[in-house]
Design a protein around this motif. Structure first.
Motif, PDB file in Angstrom:
ATOM      1  N   ASP A  42       0.862  -1.181   0.000  1.00  0.00           N
ATOM      2  CA  ASP A  42       0.000   0.000   0.000  1.00  0.00           C
ATOM      3  C   ASP A  42       0.898   1.231   0.000  1.00  0.00           C
ATOM      4  O   ASP A  42       2.110   1.148   0.201  1.00  0.00           O
ATOM      5  N   TRP A  43       0.334   2.392  -0.257  1.00  0.00           N
ATOM      6  CA  TRP A  43       1.159   3.581  -0.481  1.00  0.00           C
ATOM      7  C   TRP A  43       1.996   3.972   0.730  1.00  0.00           C
ATOM      8  O   TRP A  43       3.123   4.430   0.574  1.00  0.00           O
ATOM      9  N   GLN A  44       1.478   3.781   1.947  1.00  0.00           N
ATOM     10  CA  GLN A  44       2.266   4.144   3.129  1.00  0.00           C
ATOM     11  C   GLN A  44       3.489   3.237   3.270  1.00  0.00           C
ATOM     12  O   GLN A  44       4.595   3.716   3.539  1.00  0.00           O
ATOM     13  N   ASP A  45       3.281   1.939   3.083  1.00  0.00           N
ATOM     14  CA  ASP A  45       4.402   1.001   3.175  1.00  0.00           C
ATOM     15  C   ASP A  45       5.400   1.232   2.049  1.00  0.00           C
ATOM     16  O   ASP A  45       6.610   1.149   2.248  1.00  0.00           O
ATOM     17  N   ARG A  46       4.890   1.549   0.875  1.00  0.00           N
ATOM     18  CA  ARG A  46       5.785   1.786  -0.272  1.00  0.00           C
ATOM     19  C   ARG A  46       6.636   3.027  -0.049  1.00  0.00           C
ATOM     20  O   ARG A  46       7.830   3.030  -0.338  1.00  0.00           O
ATOM     21  N   GLU A  47       6.046   4.093   0.495  1.00  0.00           N
ATOM     22  CA  GLU A  47       6.828   5.299   0.799  1.00  0.00           C
ATOM     23  C   GLU A  47       7.944   4.985   1.770  1.00  0.00           C
ATOM     24  O   GLU A  47       9.090   5.387   1.568  1.00  0.00           O
ATOM     25  N   ALA A  48       7.612   4.296   2.850  1.00  0.00           N
ATOM     26  CA  ALA A  48       8.619   3.947   3.861  1.00  0.00           C
ATOM     27  C   ALA A  48       9.693   3.050   3.245  1.00  0.00           C
ATOM     28  O   ALA A  48      10.895   3.252   3.474  1.00  0.00           O
TER      29      ALA A  48
ATOM     30  N   GLN B 273       7.139  10.707   0.206  1.00  0.00           N
ATOM     31  CA  GLN B 273       6.456  11.495   1.240  1.00  0.00           C
ATOM     32  C   GLN B 273       5.061  11.903   0.773  1.00  0.00           C
ATOM     33  O   GLN B 273       4.880  12.315  -0.353  1.00  0.00           O
ATOM     34  N   HIS B 274       4.118  11.753   1.678  1.00  0.00           N
ATOM     35  CA  HIS B 274       2.728  12.114   1.401  1.00  0.00           C
ATOM     36  C   HIS B 274       2.567  13.621   1.564  1.00  0.00           C
ATOM     37  O   HIS B 274       3.010  14.192   2.545  1.00  0.00           O
ATOM     38  N   VAL B 275       1.954  14.276   0.593  1.00  0.00           N
ATOM     39  CA  VAL B 275       1.715  15.717   0.673  1.00  0.00           C
ATOM     40  C   VAL B 275       0.224  16.012   0.729  1.00  0.00           C
ATOM     41  O   VAL B 275      -0.242  16.716   1.615  1.00  0.00           O
ATOM     42  N   LYS B 276      -0.530  15.454  -0.216  1.00  0.00           N
ATOM     43  CA  LYS B 276      -1.947  15.788  -0.322  1.00  0.00           C
ATOM     44  C   LYS B 276      -2.749  14.536  -0.648  1.00  0.00           C
ATOM     45  O   LYS B 276      -2.376  13.770  -1.529  1.00  0.00           O
ATOM     46  N   ALA B 277      -3.841  14.348   0.055  1.00  0.00           N
ATOM     47  CA  ALA B 277      -4.711  13.190  -0.170  1.00  0.00           C
ATOM     48  C   ALA B 277      -5.653  13.475  -1.337  1.00  0.00           C
ATOM     49  O   ALA B 277      -6.798  13.837  -1.156  1.00  0.00           O
ATOM     50  N   ASP B 278      -5.113  13.304  -2.565  1.00  0.00           N
ATOM     51  CA  ASP B 278      -5.929  13.552  -3.751  1.00  0.00           C
ATOM     52  C   ASP B 278      -5.948  12.343  -4.686  1.00  0.00           C
ATOM     53  O   ASP B 278      -6.513  12.393  -5.772  1.00  0.00           O
ATOM     54  N   GLY B 279      -5.297  11.264  -4.273  1.00  0.00           N
ATOM     55  CA  GLY B 279      -5.268  10.062  -5.090  1.00  0.00           C
ATOM     56  C   GLY B 279      -4.247  10.096  -6.212  1.00  0.00           C
ATOM     57  O   GLY B 279      -4.149   9.158  -6.990  1.00  0.00           O
ATOM     58  N   LEU B 280      -3.487  11.180  -6.309  1.00  0.00           N
ATOM     59  CA  LEU B 280      -2.476  11.316  -7.350  1.00  0.00           C
ATOM     60  C   LEU B 280      -1.090  11.376  -6.725  1.00  0.00           C
ATOM     61  O   LEU B 280      -0.927  11.889  -5.622  1.00  0.00           O
ATOM     62  N   THR B 281      -0.109  10.875  -7.439  1.00  0.00           N
ATOM     63  CA  THR B 281       1.280  11.012  -7.005  1.00  0.00           C
ATOM     64  C   THR B 281       1.910  12.115  -7.837  1.00  0.00           C
ATOM     65  O   THR B 281       1.908  12.044  -9.072  1.00  0.00           O
ATOM     66  N   THR B 282       2.429  13.131  -7.169  1.00  0.00           N
ATOM     67  CA  THR B 282       3.037  14.270  -7.843  1.00  0.00           C
ATOM     68  C   THR B 282       4.527  14.316  -7.543  1.00  0.00           C
ATOM     69  O   THR B 282       5.009  13.657  -6.619  1.00  0.00           O
ATOM     70  N   GLN B 283       5.263  15.098  -8.326  1.00  0.00           N
ATOM     71  CA  GLN B 283       6.717  15.171  -8.154  1.00  0.00           C
ATOM     72  C   GLN B 283       7.117  15.620  -6.757  1.00  0.00           C
ATOM     73  O   GLN B 283       8.131  15.157  -6.244  1.00  0.00           O
ATOM     74  N   ASP B 284       6.319  16.496  -6.130  1.00  0.00           N
ATOM     75  CA  ASP B 284       6.689  16.967  -4.798  1.00  0.00           C
ATOM     76  C   ASP B 284       6.502  15.890  -3.723  1.00  0.00           C
ATOM     77  O   ASP B 284       6.928  16.072  -2.587  1.00  0.00           O
ATOM     78  N   GLU B 285       5.916  14.770  -4.085  1.00  0.00           N
ATOM     79  CA  GLU B 285       5.763  13.644  -3.160  1.00  0.00           C
ATOM     80  C   GLU B 285       6.819  12.570  -3.402  1.00  0.00           C
ATOM     81  O   GLU B 285       6.794  11.517  -2.782  1.00  0.00           O
ATOM     82  N   CYS B 286       7.745  12.859  -4.310  1.00  0.00           N
ATOM     83  CA  CYS B 286       8.722  11.858  -4.739  1.00  0.00           C
ATOM     84  C   CYS B 286      10.158  12.340  -4.553  1.00  0.00           C
ATOM     85  O   CYS B 286      10.415  13.528  -4.447  1.00  0.00           O
TER      86      CYS B 286
END
Length: 128
Positions: free
Chosen positions: A36-42, A89-102
């Motif tokens: 899931d996205w939280q585990d993948r970020e970590a 890193q999670h920035v905004k809960a919008d369902g999209l992955t953006t460059q500022d979250e990577c």
């Protein structure tokens, strides 16, 4: 009587261990794409800290899985430059992955040469 109690305890312990192993194998993702996205970020944060300059693009993909975003360019001298973005890193809960979250990873001719914000800035300069 005492031996049978020990055998029962050992059988119950072994059965509990086997169930736990099966549960882990069934429910714990073994590939980054399955997390899931939280585990993948970590996972990505930890793995990126282990990278070394010169690591090949294929080695990074084997370790981190597919990037969330990627850009690439062939330069005038036929060398290649590519930046891959991996969510860290999670920035905004919008369902999209953006460059500022990577975290960007910069490759020149399939070799890792930089990562972090400076990597993407270098890519933008060369890309121009």
């Amino acid at each position: 009587m005492q031996k049978s109690n020990i055998v029962k305890i050992l059988v119950i312990g072994f059965a509990a261990y086997a169930l736990m192993v099966m549960a882990v194998m069934t429910f714990v993702p073994d590939k980054p794409e399955d997390m899931d996205w939280q585990d993948r970020e970590a996972f990505n944060r930890v793995q990126i800290t282990k990278l070394k300059l010169g690591t090949t693009r294929d080695e990074v993909l084997a370790l981190l899985g597919s990037p969330d975003i990627t850009e690439a360019k062939i330069l005038d001298d036929d060398s290649t430059i590519q930046v891959m973005f991996f969510r860290t890193q999670h920035v905004k809960a919008d369902g999209l992955t953006t460059q500022d979250e990577c975290t960007p990873l910069l490759f020149e001719n399939q070799k890792l040469v930089a990562w972090g914000e400076g990597a993407y800035e270098s890519y933008q300069i060369v890309k121009s």
